[in-house]
Design a protein around this motif. Structure first.
Motif, PDB file in Angstrom:
ATOM      1  N   SER A  57      -5.952  11.073  -9.031  1.00 49.97           N
ATOM      2  CA  SER A  57      -6.753  10.860  -7.667  1.00 49.97           C
ATOM      3  C   SER A  57      -7.695   9.666  -7.875  1.00 49.97           C
ATOM      4  N   HIS A  58      -7.433   8.641  -8.959  1.00 49.55           N
ATOM      5  CA  HIS A  58      -8.409   7.733  -9.367  1.00 49.55           C
ATOM      6  C   HIS A  58      -7.750   6.289  -8.471  1.00 49.55           C
ATOM      7  N   ALA A  59      -6.359   6.555  -8.344  1.00 48.79           N
ATOM      8  CA  ALA A  59      -5.789   5.332  -7.904  1.00 48.79           C
ATOM      9  C   ALA A  59      -5.810   5.106  -6.445  1.00 48.79           C
ATOM     10  N   GLN A  60      -6.139   3.754  -6.308  1.00 44.23           N
ATOM     11  CA  GLN A  60      -6.319   3.210  -4.814  1.00 44.23           C
ATOM     12  C   GLN A  60      -4.777   3.013  -3.953  1.00 44.23           C
ATOM     13  N   PHE A  61      -3.925   2.674  -5.157  1.00 41.20           N
ATOM     14  CA  PHE A  61      -2.439   2.474  -4.441  1.00 41.20           C
ATOM     15  C   PHE A  61      -1.642   2.942  -5.648  1.00 41.20           C
ATOM     16  N   LEU A  62      -0.304   3.592  -5.062  1.00 42.68           N
ATOM     17  CA  LEU A  62       0.575   4.327  -5.925  1.00 42.68           C
ATOM     18  C   LEU A  62       2.088   4.084  -5.266  1.00 42.68           C
ATOM     19  N   MET A  63       2.852   3.367  -6.284  1.00 44.39           N
ATOM     20  CA  MET A  63       3.889   3.239  -5.935  1.00 44.39           C
ATOM     21  C   MET A  63       4.982   3.869  -6.931  1.00 44.39           C
ATOM     22  N   VAL A  64       5.920   4.447  -6.308  1.00 46.62           N
ATOM     23  CA  VAL A  64       7.084   5.183  -7.061  1.00 46.62           C
ATOM     24  C   VAL A  64       8.307   4.564  -6.959  1.00 46.62           C
ATOM     25  N   ILE A  76      -7.954   0.851  -9.421  1.00 46.19           N
ATOM     26  CA  ILE A  76      -6.791   1.439 -10.170  1.00 46.19           C
ATOM     27  C   ILE A  76      -5.726   1.360  -9.298  1.00 46.19           C
ATOM     28  N   GLY A  77      -4.605   1.181  -9.916  1.00 51.15           N
ATOM     29  CA  GLY A  77      -3.187   1.507  -9.269  1.00 51.15           C
ATOM     30  C   GLY A  77      -2.199   1.483 -10.315  1.00 51.15           C
ATOM     31  N   ALA A  78      -1.026   1.972  -9.611  1.00 50.36           N
ATOM     32  CA  ALA A  78       0.057   2.301 -10.413  1.00 50.36           C
ATOM     33  C   ALA A  78       1.658   2.310  -9.832  1.00 50.36           C
ATOM     34  N   PRO A  90       1.869   8.424  -2.396  1.00 53.45           N
ATOM     35  CA  PRO A  90       2.855   7.778  -2.934  1.00 53.45           C
ATOM     36  C   PRO A  90       3.968   6.776  -2.239  1.00 53.45           C
ATOM     37  N   VAL A  91       4.186   5.682  -2.451  1.00 51.64           N
ATOM     38  CA  VAL A  91       5.188   4.970  -1.670  1.00 51.64           C
ATOM     39  C   VAL A  91       6.374   4.499  -2.367  1.00 51.64           C
ATOM     40  N   THR A  92       7.373   4.687  -1.897  1.00 46.54           N
ATOM     41  CA  THR A  92       8.712   4.337  -2.510  1.00 46.54           C
ATOM     42  C   THR A  92       9.011   2.664  -2.611  1.00 46.54           C
ATOM     43  N   VAL A  93       8.829   2.393  -3.711  1.00 49.02           N
ATOM     44  CA  VAL A  93       9.280   0.778  -3.838  1.00 49.02           C
ATOM     45  C   VAL A  93      10.475   0.935  -5.112  1.00 49.02           C
ATOM     46  N   TYR A  94      11.559   0.526  -4.492  1.00 48.24           N
ATOM     47  CA  TYR A  94      12.925   0.453  -5.306  1.00 48.24           C
ATOM     48  C   TYR A  94      12.611  -0.508  -6.336  1.00 48.24           C
ATOM     49  N   PRO A  95      13.129  -0.232  -7.722  1.00 47.69           N
ATOM     50  CA  PRO A  95      12.943  -1.334  -8.656  1.00 47.69           C
ATOM     51  C   PRO A  95      13.946  -2.454  -8.320  1.00 47.69           C
ATOM     52  N   GLU A 121       4.190  -6.082  -2.059  1.00 46.30           N
ATOM     53  CA  GLU A 121       3.220  -6.747  -1.582  1.00 46.30           C
ATOM     54  C   GLU A 121       2.648  -5.842  -0.479  1.00 46.30           C
ATOM     55  N   GLY A 122       3.322  -5.080  -0.005  1.00 48.10           N
ATOM     56  CA  GLY A 122       3.081  -3.943   0.998  1.00 48.10           C
ATOM     57  C   GLY A 122       2.018  -2.712   0.463  1.00 48.10           C
ATOM     58  N   SER A 123       2.051  -2.732  -0.749  1.00 46.90           N
ATOM     59  CA  SER A 123       1.491  -1.636  -1.452  1.00 46.90           C
ATOM     60  C   SER A 123      -0.102  -1.711  -1.105  1.00 46.90           C
ATOM     61  N   GLY A 124      -0.738  -2.860  -0.936  1.00 42.44           N
ATOM     62  CA  GLY A 124      -2.178  -3.050  -0.874  1.00 42.44           C
ATOM     63  C   GLY A 124      -2.893  -3.437  -2.109  1.00 42.44           C
ATOM     64  N   TRP A 125      -2.112  -4.077  -3.508  1.00 45.84           N
ATOM     65  CA  TRP A 125      -2.615  -4.305  -4.503  1.00 45.84           C
ATOM     66  C   TRP A 125      -3.531  -5.493  -4.248  1.00 45.84           C
ATOM     67  N   ILE A 126      -3.207  -6.729  -3.496  1.00 47.69           N
ATOM     68  CA  ILE A 126      -3.885  -7.990  -3.439  1.00 47.69           C
ATOM     69  C   ILE A 126      -5.260  -7.794  -2.790  1.00 47.69           C
ATOM     70  N   ALA A 127      -5.404  -6.614  -1.661  1.00 48.12           N
ATOM     71  CA  ALA A 127      -6.757  -6.193  -1.140  1.00 48.12           C
ATOM     72  C   ALA A 127      -7.688  -5.917  -2.144  1.00 48.12           C
TER      73      ALA A 127
END
Length: 506
Positions: free
Chosen positions: A231-238, A188-190, A284-289, A496-502
């Motif tokens: 707490s279920h999220a494996q990666f979390l972008m904001v 799960i990611g967001a 949480p990692v900041t990824v600007y829209p 791409e740096g969030s780790g979603w692909i892994a």
């Protein structure tokens, strides 16, 4: 059998029955999903013999056809995946049951100039979207929408289980439901645009009456469950530093005193905690829209019309009525901006451009029209509803000021568009526009902030009376900052740096 053994035996029987039923039901979901997977590939024209070579990324976005900044994020992600990851099929969980796949694709192209490949995109249409609409829950709105989102994602998972689940609208309470329905086998990611509940909301609840104390307790409990869901999220972008600070504060549990912690250890609330809690530790990692700054950066900075432009969906939180009050204050303080025959100069105009998702939004437009009439400014106010992308670009290319009045705007992609297009931004002094976007560039200002209608009116007047050199300086700095910091390329790097692909290829 003793009197103490019977309750334990009943409890054990119920537990075994629950485990058997849960196992049987989730097995049905998985079997159905496997069949659906083959059907999707067949529908898309992909050879069924290659089923195991394809991965499915599920994107939970019930309002995917709304045409706002959140939808730009969604479709930029889909477009990027289609270009760079040919073996991944994007599955969008949408509540737009009144729109066909082709309708949505055409609107995305018209609104955002984003081209989507139909053969790598599938929609799962959800019929229960009304459960997450605020109007459905006049009381306990946050709780109602959160529970509604859990039911909605149950409908989604009952239709199809992806290899990776990503929430792109802010429905974190779907995370524990997805984990349970998939036996915690789907990562799960967001991408979070705005926290479901923030510390700012809690701080606004003032007073010591029993109602205010009850409301604070309600907010704290909701925030606690929100933290457990995250707490279920494996990666979390904001999308901004404002959102990141709030999410980081919430998941740190620093706002939950010993009473809440104790209550979830020794009371029946323990079972709620066990159901909602996850085990992931994520930062949480900041990824600007993304913003399509390339096209807007081509607009001339000269000969701008005296237009104050708003670009925002006609949603209640956008605080659009504040723009009408501020504009009315401007015309009251400076009558020279009103329509005057024979003056030889065009009057100052306010243009509200935005998308309307449904009848509630259309009704809101009518109420804004009525307010403009009551304020006697209707002749200088224009409403542009659901305009195609080229029309929006046209307004951006000739307007002078870009206004945004939303309080605690999580990011403000419309403000970035203002700056890239060469408008001078005027935003509410809060949230992302204050902390991330309208900030100094090389120690020089790029725009203005205000809080009250009077402050907005004063800033409008200051911009409208700038000398040519000062005005051009603002426009140039705003554009340079927007292009350097908020481009689509920068967004893709962060994604791409969030780790979603892994997660999807594990």
């Amino acid at each position: 059998m003793s009197a103490t053994q019977l309750p334990l035996l009943c409890l054990g029987f119920c537990l075994v029955a629950f485990i058997l039923l849960y196992t049987a039901y989730t097995e049905v979901l998985w079997s159905r999903s496997c069949r659906t997977r083959e059907a999707i590939l067949k529908e898309l024209g992909v050879s069924v013999t290659k089923v195991t070579n394809y991965k499915f990324v599920g994107l939970f976005h019930p309002y995917c056809n709304a045409g706002g900044g959140g939808e730009r994020v969604l479709w930029t992600v889909v477009s990027h995946i289609q270009r760079e990851h040919k073996d991944i099929i994007c599955v969008v969980y949408s509540g737009d049951v009144d729109a066909s796949k082709q309708d949505i694709i055409e609107k995305v192209k018209a609104r955002f100039a984003i081209n989507l490949e139909p053969s790598a995109l599938h929609f799962v249409l959800l019929k229960s979207r009304g459960l997450v609409e605020g109007s459905r829950w006049p009381r306990f709105t946050i709780l109602g929408q959160s529970l509604g989102s859990m039911y909605l994602v149950w409908e989604a998972m009952a239709r199809f289980i992806p290899d990776l689940y990503i929430d792109t609208m802010g429905y974190a309470f779907t995370f524990p439901a997805v984990a349970w329905l998939t036996r915690a086998s789907v990562p799960i990611g967001a991408y979070v645009h705005y926290p479901t509940i923030s510390t700012d909301m809690l701080a606004r609840v003032q007073g010591e009456s029993w109602k205010m104390r009850a409301k604070r307790l309600y907010y704290r409990l909701t925030m606690y469950y929100y933290a457990l869901s995250l707490s279920h999220a494996q990666f979390l972008m904001v999308n901004s530093s404002w959102t990141r600070s709030h999410i980081a504060s919430i998941i740190s549990h620093e706002h939950f005193g010993p009473v809440i912690q104790w209550a979830h250890r020794v009371t029946p609330l323990l079972f709620v905690k066990l159901f909602i809690s996850g085990s992931a530790k994520v930062t949480p990692v900041t990824v600007y829209p993304p913003c399509d700054t390339r096209e807007m950066a081509k607009f001339s900075l000269q000969d701008r019309e005296r237009i104050i432009l708003s670009v925002a969906q006609f949603r209640p939180e956008k605080n659009l009525h504040a723009q009408l009050y501020a504009f009315a204050q401007l015309l009251m303080d400076h009558p020279e901006y009103k329509t005057q025959e024979g003056s030889g100069r065009d009057p100052v105009r306010l243009v509200l451009l935005g998308g309307a998702r449904h009848q509630d939004d259309l009704d809101r437009v009518e109420s804004l029209r009525a307010l403009a009439k009551d304020l006697d400014i209707q002749n200088q106010v224009t409403f542009v509803v659901n305009a195609p992308y080229p029309d929006m670009l046209g307004w951006l290319s000739r307007s002078s000021i870009g206004i945004s009045t939303m309080v605690d705007e999580h990011f403000g992609i419309n403000v970035v568009e203002f700056m890239a297009a060469g408008l001078i931004p005027l935003t509410h002094a809060s949230g992302g526009p204050l902390s991330d976007i309208v900030v100094p560039y090389k120690s020089q200002p790029t725009g203005f902030h205000a809080r009250t209608p009077g402050e907005f009116a004063t800033a409008m007047h200051e911009i409208l009376t700038m000398d040519a050199a000062t005005e051009r300086g603002y426009r140039e700095r705003a554009r340079l900052w927007a292009v350097e910091r908020f481009s689509e390329d920068e967004f893709v790097k962060g994604w791409e740096g969030s780790g979603w692909i892994a997660c999807v290829r594990r």
